[in-house]
Design a protein around this motif. Structure first.
Motif, PDB file in Angstrom:
ATOM      1  N   GLY A 328      23.721  23.379  45.208  1.00  0.00           N
ATOM      2  CA  GLY A 328      22.838  22.754  46.119  1.00  0.00           C
ATOM      3  C   GLY A 328      21.446  23.487  46.222  1.00  0.00           C
ATOM      4  N   THR A 329      21.173  24.565  45.765  1.00  0.00           N
ATOM      5  CA  THR A 329      19.923  25.458  46.004  1.00  0.00           C
ATOM      6  C   THR A 329      18.829  24.667  44.965  1.00  0.00           C
ATOM      7  N   PRO A 330      17.757  24.762  44.970  1.00  0.00           N
ATOM      8  CA  PRO A 330      16.676  24.272  44.205  1.00  0.00           C
ATOM      9  C   PRO A 330      16.757  24.723  42.855  1.00  0.00           C
ATOM     10  N   TYR A 331      16.566  23.817  41.844  1.00  0.00           N
ATOM     11  CA  TYR A 331      16.488  24.271  40.574  1.00  0.00           C
ATOM     12  C   TYR A 331      15.581  25.343  40.163  1.00  0.00           C
ATOM     13  N   ASP A 332      16.005  26.172  39.472  1.00  0.00           N
ATOM     14  CA  ASP A 332      15.074  27.366  39.083  1.00  0.00           C
ATOM     15  C   ASP A 332      15.413  27.447  37.260  1.00  0.00           C
ATOM     16  N   ASP A 333      14.112  27.128  36.623  1.00  0.00           N
ATOM     17  CA  ASP A 333      14.131  27.089  35.149  1.00  0.00           C
ATOM     18  C   ASP A 333      14.517  28.512  34.608  1.00  0.00           C
ATOM     19  N   ASP A 334      14.304  29.624  35.440  1.00  0.00           N
ATOM     20  CA  ASP A 334      14.568  30.817  34.762  1.00  0.00           C
ATOM     21  C   ASP A 334      16.219  31.178  34.859  1.00  0.00           C
ATOM     22  N   ILE A 335      16.853  30.322  35.784  1.00  0.00           N
ATOM     23  CA  ILE A 335      18.120  30.510  35.858  1.00  0.00           C
ATOM     24  C   ILE A 335      19.134  29.417  34.780  1.00  0.00           C
TER      25      ILE A 335
END
Length: 374
Positions: A328-335
């Motif tokens: 549910g956390t905002p999507y992070d491209d680095d992850i």
């Protein structure tokens, strides 16, 4: 410290420093004057004494007021001049201040998370942009509690409600004490001598029961005197419908919260009324809910809400979606990893005639103008 102790301390200090005898009733008048009030009765109607308040730093501004009040109650000018200086210094040294009851209630609601801190210009006893009461536990001093109890004993509804908020249990804690504590409490009540952790549990349970009793007593007393927020608290916690039966829309409460409580209680007509009040105050979420649930059969009215929301900077017809991770956390491209969409569709409405549209836009502009003037 209690209010009687404060008055006694001030009386002894003034008599020692000035060589003049002062009536105790006059001391209360001078204490009120130290904070700009014309009488102790006037202060008691609006405020209570406390410690660690920013207002304690403002007392020197009222030394002229102290002097004038001292003369008014029969003391000579030279004595009044001394009293003004001595009393102001004593109050500042002891950190004595006041808090207005409406500010106290607003802060207690703010601290509980029930309300946002009001941006209405009515709570201006604080320095510049400093948020009041950084340490709320420190602010709830024995002096403040004593003053509130004295005011409550005189049937002051705001004082009862403030005490209810101070003693209020968490919403998930009322009648939900730690498992086992009630057992050991009952054992102690039956005469069993407890020691160690069992006694700690029993004592903690007894203290919590006493706090719950104080909460209910003061909440009921405030409600019995028609205090709208106390009645709303009864509705929120105990599904008591009295608030909706006694109070019109004009009462000063958060309409969005009232609508949420009404909906939870299954009072759909009240939900619609209070959602409309919230929407008319600029709550775009209330506008969305009216469109989707309560005003669907009145297209011009729905479009009025859409146009009003746009004037307030929100386009209800636009989809609202963001990319999120699985947790549910905002999507992070680095992850990286799997991407999910979260959000909601914009409201969808059938078109209306040009005449209806013009009327809806005019209605939105009229409401927007009123919101701007609130």
């Amino acid at each position: 410290m209690k209010i009687k102790e404060l008055a006694y301390s001030a009386q002894q200090h003034l008599q020692t420093r000035t060589g003049t005898q002062f009536k105790r009733a006059h001391i209360y008048e001078l204490l009120a004057a130290a904070f700009g009030f014309n009488s102790y009765a006037a202060l008691s109607a609006e405020a209570v004494f406390t410690k660690h308040s920013p207002t304690s730093r403002h007392v020197p501004l009222y030394d002229g007021h102290i002097k004038l009040r001292c003369i008014e109650i029969g003391y000579p000018l030279d004595t009044a001049v001394k009293v003004a200086s001595i009393l102001a210094a004593q109050i500042a040294e002891q950190g004595i201040g006041i808090v207005r009851l409406d500010d106290l209630i607003a802060q207690l609601l703010y601290g509980s998370g029930l309300e946002e801190w009001p941006n209405d210009g009515k709570h201006e006893d604080w320095d510049d942009k400093e948020e009041p009461w950084v340490n709320q536990e420190e602010q709830i001093s024995p002096l403040l509690l004593d003053c509130l109890n004295v005011a409550a004993s005189r049937n002051h509804a705001d004082a009862h409600y403030a005490l209810a908020l101070i003693h209020a249990p968490a919403y998930d804690d009322f009648d939900g004490h730690e498992v086992g504590s009630d057992y050991w409490y009952r054992q102690a009540q039956d005469g069993r001598e407890l020691t160690g952790v069992e006694k700690e549990w029993a004592d903690a349970y007894a203290a919590k029961l006493a706090q719950d009793e104080k909460f209910m007593h003061h909440l009921r007393e405030a409600a019995n005197q028609g205090h709208p927020e106390a009645l709303l608290e009864l509705a929120d916690r105990f599904n008591d419908p009295t608030f909706f039966e006694r109070h019109p829309l004009s009462v000063n409460v958060n309409p969005s919260r009232v609508a949420e409580i009404a909906e939870r209680m299954g009072r759909h007509q009240d939900t619609r009324r209070w959602l409309t009040e919230a929407a008319n105050s600029g709550d775009t979420e209330a506008m969305r809910q009216l469109i989707e649930e309560y005003d669907r059969g009145d297209l011009p009215r729905c479009w009025t809400w859409v146009y009003l929301a746009k004037l307030l900077g929100t386009d209800l017809t636009q989809d609202e979606y963001i990319a999120i991770h699985e947790d549910g956390t905002p999507y992070d491209d680095d992850i990286g990893g799997p991407m999910y969409a979260s959000g909601r569709d914009g409201v969808q409405l059938s078109s209306i005639s040009a005449q209806q549209e013009a009327k809806a836009r005019r209605g939105a502009l009229e409401i927007f103008a009123k919101i701007q003037n609130i």
